[in-house]
Design a protein around this motif. Structure first.
Motif, PDB file in Angstrom:
ATOM      1  N   LEU A  89       4.815   8.094   3.432  1.00  0.00           N
ATOM      2  CA  LEU A  89       5.251   7.942   4.825  1.00  0.00           C
ATOM      3  C   LEU A  89       4.056   7.925   5.774  1.00  0.00           C
ATOM      4  O   LEU A  89       3.988   7.094   6.694  1.00  0.00           O
ATOM      5  CB  LEU A  89       6.215   9.064   5.198  1.00  0.00           C
ATOM      6  CG  LEU A  89       6.737   9.046   6.626  1.00  0.00           C
ATOM      7  CD1 LEU A  89       7.574   7.800   6.863  1.00  0.00           C
ATOM      8  CD2 LEU A  89       7.546  10.293   6.895  1.00  0.00           C
ATOM      9  N   LEU A  90       3.101   8.801   5.550  1.00  0.00           N
ATOM     10  CA  LEU A  90       1.890   8.802   6.381  1.00  0.00           C
ATOM     11  C   LEU A  90       1.113   7.493   6.224  1.00  0.00           C
ATOM     12  O   LEU A  90       0.590   6.946   7.199  1.00  0.00           O
ATOM     13  CB  LEU A  90       0.996   9.986   6.009  1.00  0.00           C
ATOM     14  CG  LEU A  90       1.499  11.361   6.409  1.00  0.00           C
ATOM     15  CD1 LEU A  90       0.616  12.440   5.805  1.00  0.00           C
ATOM     16  CD2 LEU A  90       1.553  11.483   7.910  1.00  0.00           C
ATOM     17  N   ALA A  91       1.027   7.000   4.997  1.00  0.00           N
ATOM     18  CA  ALA A  91       0.339   5.723   4.762  1.00  0.00           C
ATOM     19  C   ALA A  91       1.074   4.577   5.453  1.00  0.00           C
ATOM     20  O   ALA A  91       0.443   3.683   6.022  1.00  0.00           O
ATOM     21  CB  ALA A  91       0.224   5.446   3.262  1.00  0.00           C
ATOM     22  N   PHE A  92       2.403   4.605   5.421  1.00  0.00           N
ATOM     23  CA  PHE A  92       3.184   3.561   6.074  1.00  0.00           C
ATOM     24  C   PHE A  92       2.909   3.527   7.575  1.00  0.00           C
ATOM     25  O   PHE A  92       2.687   2.459   8.154  1.00  0.00           O
ATOM     26  CB  PHE A  92       4.679   3.790   5.813  1.00  0.00           C
ATOM     27  CG  PHE A  92       5.558   2.808   6.514  1.00  0.00           C
ATOM     28  CD1 PHE A  92       5.712   1.531   6.015  1.00  0.00           C
ATOM     29  CD2 PHE A  92       6.235   3.155   7.667  1.00  0.00           C
ATOM     30  CE1 PHE A  92       6.508   0.606   6.658  1.00  0.00           C
ATOM     31  CE2 PHE A  92       7.040   2.250   8.319  1.00  0.00           C
ATOM     32  CZ  PHE A  92       7.184   0.966   7.807  1.00  0.00           C
ATOM     33  N   VAL A  93       2.902   4.688   8.203  1.00  0.00           N
ATOM     34  CA  VAL A  93       2.656   4.756   9.651  1.00  0.00           C
ATOM     35  C   VAL A  93       1.236   4.300   9.973  1.00  0.00           C
ATOM     36  O   VAL A  93       1.001   3.505  10.893  1.00  0.00           O
ATOM     37  CB  VAL A  93       2.920   6.180  10.177  1.00  0.00           C
ATOM     38  CG1 VAL A  93       2.437   6.340  11.598  1.00  0.00           C
ATOM     39  CG2 VAL A  93       4.388   6.510  10.062  1.00  0.00           C
ATOM     40  N   THR A  94       0.270   4.777   9.188  1.00  0.00           N
ATOM     41  CA  THR A  94      -1.131   4.436   9.450  1.00  0.00           C
ATOM     42  C   THR A  94      -1.399   2.955   9.241  1.00  0.00           C
ATOM     43  O   THR A  94      -1.929   2.277  10.125  1.00  0.00           O
ATOM     44  CB  THR A  94      -2.053   5.261   8.549  1.00  0.00           C
ATOM     45  OG1 THR A  94      -1.797   6.637   8.778  1.00  0.00           O
ATOM     46  CG2 THR A  94      -3.508   4.947   8.828  1.00  0.00           C
ATOM     47  N   TYR A  95      -1.058   2.434   8.060  1.00  0.00           N
ATOM     48  CA  TYR A  95      -1.340   1.035   7.781  1.00  0.00           C
ATOM     49  C   TYR A  95      -0.502   0.111   8.651  1.00  0.00           C
ATOM     50  O   TYR A  95      -0.971  -0.957   9.058  1.00  0.00           O
ATOM     51  CB  TYR A  95      -1.116   0.728   6.301  1.00  0.00           C
ATOM     52  CG  TYR A  95      -2.174   1.307   5.420  1.00  0.00           C
ATOM     53  CD1 TYR A  95      -3.503   0.979   5.592  1.00  0.00           C
ATOM     54  CD2 TYR A  95      -1.848   2.206   4.412  1.00  0.00           C
ATOM     55  CE1 TYR A  95      -4.486   1.518   4.779  1.00  0.00           C
ATOM     56  CE2 TYR A  95      -2.819   2.746   3.594  1.00  0.00           C
ATOM     57  CZ  TYR A  95      -4.135   2.403   3.784  1.00  0.00           C
ATOM     58  OH  TYR A  95      -5.099   2.935   2.982  1.00  0.00           O
ATOM     59  N   PHE A 101      -6.865   8.130   3.139  1.00  0.00           N
ATOM     60  CA  PHE A 101      -5.996   7.416   2.203  1.00  0.00           C
ATOM     61  C   PHE A 101      -6.787   6.737   1.088  1.00  0.00           C
ATOM     62  O   PHE A 101      -6.302   6.622  -0.031  1.00  0.00           O
ATOM     63  CB  PHE A 101      -5.117   6.408   2.944  1.00  0.00           C
ATOM     64  CG  PHE A 101      -4.031   7.065   3.724  1.00  0.00           C
ATOM     65  CD1 PHE A 101      -3.115   7.887   3.098  1.00  0.00           C
ATOM     66  CD2 PHE A 101      -3.928   6.894   5.085  1.00  0.00           C
ATOM     67  CE1 PHE A 101      -2.114   8.521   3.811  1.00  0.00           C
ATOM     68  CE2 PHE A 101      -2.930   7.516   5.804  1.00  0.00           C
ATOM     69  CZ  PHE A 101      -2.021   8.330   5.169  1.00  0.00           C
ATOM     70  N   CYS A 102      -7.978   6.294   1.384  1.00  0.00           N
ATOM     71  CA  CYS A 102      -8.825   5.738   0.313  1.00  0.00           C
ATOM     72  C   CYS A 102      -9.190   6.818  -0.701  1.00  0.00           C
ATOM     73  O   CYS A 102      -9.176   6.578  -1.905  1.00  0.00           O
ATOM     74  CB  CYS A 102     -10.091   5.117   0.898  1.00  0.00           C
ATOM     75  SG  CYS A 102      -9.799   3.597   1.789  1.00  0.00           S
ATOM     76  N   MET A 145       0.820  -1.211   0.000  1.00  0.00           N
ATOM     77  CA  MET A 145       0.000   0.000   0.000  1.00  0.00           C
ATOM     78  C   MET A 145       0.857   1.266   0.000  1.00  0.00           C
ATOM     79  O   MET A 145       0.522   2.252  -0.658  1.00  0.00           O
ATOM     80  CB  MET A 145      -0.940  -0.013   1.195  1.00  0.00           C
ATOM     81  CG  MET A 145      -2.004  -1.044   1.098  1.00  0.00           C
ATOM     82  SD  MET A 145      -2.984  -1.049   2.591  1.00  0.00           S
ATOM     83  CE  MET A 145      -4.123  -2.345   2.234  1.00  0.00           C
ATOM     84  N   THR A 146       1.974   1.234   0.725  1.00  0.00           N
ATOM     85  CA  THR A 146       2.862   2.385   0.754  1.00  0.00           C
ATOM     86  C   THR A 146       3.502   2.616  -0.615  1.00  0.00           C
ATOM     87  O   THR A 146       3.627   3.755  -1.062  1.00  0.00           O
ATOM     88  CB  THR A 146       3.953   2.183   1.819  1.00  0.00           C
ATOM     89  OG1 THR A 146       3.316   1.978   3.078  1.00  0.00           O
ATOM     90  CG2 THR A 146       4.870   3.367   1.912  1.00  0.00           C
ATOM     91  N   ASN A 147       3.874   1.546  -1.287  1.00  0.00           N
ATOM     92  CA  ASN A 147       4.458   1.666  -2.609  1.00  0.00           C
ATOM     93  C   ASN A 147       3.455   2.280  -3.595  1.00  0.00           C
ATOM     94  O   ASN A 147       3.807   3.152  -4.396  1.00  0.00           O
ATOM     95  CB  ASN A 147       4.920   0.289  -3.096  1.00  0.00           C
ATOM     96  CG  ASN A 147       5.683   0.376  -4.386  1.00  0.00           C
ATOM     97  OD1 ASN A 147       6.232   1.418  -4.726  1.00  0.00           O
ATOM     98  ND2 ASN A 147       5.730  -0.724  -5.115  1.00  0.00           N
TER      99      ASN A 147
END
Length: 119
Positions: A33-39, A78-79, A19-21
């Motif tokens: 980076l925000l998606a990485f922390v959240t997910y 993020f969606c 998902m981060t990629n």
């Protein structure tokens, strides 16, 4: 259903990287980076034993609303970021608005369900 905690952590880590990629390719490094922390947090909580989470939310109902609301708004954000023509600030406004409406509704439904079980 994955029974091993380590297997759930492994699957969660793989999903977080995927998902981060995708977010990095579409929106850039900051949102990735925000998606990485959240997910990563969501999947790490998914590896936590369910009974421990239930006990935590029963002891601290305010934490239940705060944690649920924060993650619901972030996941909605993020969606919405996956829609290419939508600006990031518009996605943030929509996610905050939906979070402000959905969190109290979901909390009332959960309280009504627990009241029915107690009765």
């Amino acid at each position: 259903m994955i029974r091993s905690r380590w297997m759930r952590l492994g699957v969660g880590a793989a999903m977080t990287v995927i998902m981060t990629n995708g977010m990095d390719r579409q929106r850039g490094h900051v949102f990735a980076l925000l998606a990485f922390v959240t997910y990563g947090t969501v999947f790490a909580l998914g590896a936590w034993p369910a009974t421990g989470l239930w006990r935590l939310t029963r002891r601290h109902p305010a934490a239940d609303v705060a944690i649920g609301g924060a993650f619901l708004a972030l996941l909605l954000f993020f969606c919405l970021l996956l829609i290419p023509p939508l600006a990031w600030w518009a996605a943030a406004l929509i996610a905050m608005s939906l979070g402000a409406v959905l969190v109290p509704v979901l909390k009332r439904l959960a309280m009504a369900r627990s009241a029915r079980r107690a009765a």
